[in-house]
Design a protein around this motif. Structure first.
Motif, PDB file in Angstrom:
ATOM      1  N   ARG A  41       1.016  -1.798   0.137  1.00 45.72           N
ATOM      2  CA  ARG A  41      -0.028  -0.174  -0.157  1.00 45.72           C
ATOM      3  C   ARG A  41       1.124   1.601  -0.305  1.00 45.72           C
ATOM      4  O   ARG A  41       1.296   1.424   0.350  1.00 45.72           O
ATOM      5  N   ASN A  42       0.433   2.582  -0.861  1.00 49.85           N
ATOM      6  CA  ASN A  42       1.433   3.594  -0.631  1.00 49.85           C
ATOM      7  C   ASN A  42       0.658   4.528   0.140  1.00 49.85           C
ATOM      8  O   ASN A  42      -0.010   5.474   0.166  1.00 49.85           O
ATOM      9  N   GLY A  43       1.565   4.485   0.802  1.00 49.40           N
ATOM     10  CA  GLY A  43       1.299   5.536   2.400  1.00 49.40           C
ATOM     11  C   GLY A  43       0.870   7.156   2.246  1.00 49.40           C
ATOM     12  O   GLY A  43       0.598   7.776   3.015  1.00 49.40           O
ATOM     13  N   GLY A  44       1.686   7.362   0.569  1.00 42.35           N
ATOM     14  CA  GLY A  44       1.532   9.198   0.285  1.00 42.35           C
ATOM     15  C   GLY A  44       0.793   9.007  -0.709  1.00 42.35           C
ATOM     16  O   GLY A  44       1.043  10.158  -1.719  1.00 42.35           O
ATOM     17  N   SER A  45      -0.234   8.427  -0.744  1.00 41.45           N
ATOM     18  CA  SER A  45      -1.583   8.363  -2.212  1.00 41.45           C
ATOM     19  C   SER A  45      -1.734   9.263  -2.119  1.00 41.45           C
ATOM     20  O   SER A  45      -3.292   9.936  -3.317  1.00 41.45           O
TER      21      SER A  45
END
Length: 146
Positions: A41-45
């Motif tokens: 999962r991209n924590g900065g999306s």
């Protein structure tokens, strides 16, 4: 080679490439030599456009290249400064993207082709079947200048 493909989902090799690098819900990391896939999962999306910090989003993962449909100029510049090339894909999933990269069918993204952001007023679409519309193909994806 360790590559990162920003994806819409965490389905590994069946994952669908995202239209935007920084706001992709997942990053799918691929070791092209071993065939290992790992979707994270991209924590900065959920960042403001233009505030993408790609190296922070990638975490501590070693990446030799990014393979995506599009990204902003600032992200492109930050990756280029670190010596990380960006390749363009229009393939339907990560597995086909990796095959295209291995076959030499993907080309490098240039700084002129990187998206300038959302203030350009030229029909920027984010939904399925929509494209940027400025200099691109306008068919189901981020077609920002390529």
């Amino acid at each position: 080679m360790n590559i990162c493909v920003p994806t819409m989902d965490g389905r590994g090799k069946e994952g669908m490439p995202s239209d935007h690098f920084g706001s992709a819900p997942y990053f799918t990391f691929v070791n092209t030599e071993t065939g290992e896939y790992d979707a994270v999962r991209n924590g900065g999306s959920s960042h403001v456009h233009g505030a993408c910090q790609p190296l922070k989003f990638l975490g501590t993962r070693p990446v030799d290249a990014i393979v995506c449909r599009g990204l902003g100029r600032r992200a492109f510049s930050r990756l280029a400064n670190e010596g990380i090339p960006v390749f363009v894909t229009l393939e339907r999933d990560v597995e086909e993207t990796v095959a295209a990269l291995k076959d030499g069918r993907l080309r490098s993204l240039t700084s002129e082709e990187a998206c300038q952001g959302h203030g350009h007023g030229q029909g920027h679409g984010h939904g399925p079947g929509q494209g940027h519309g400025h200099g691109g193909r306008g068919q189901g994806g981020h077609t920002c200048g390529y």
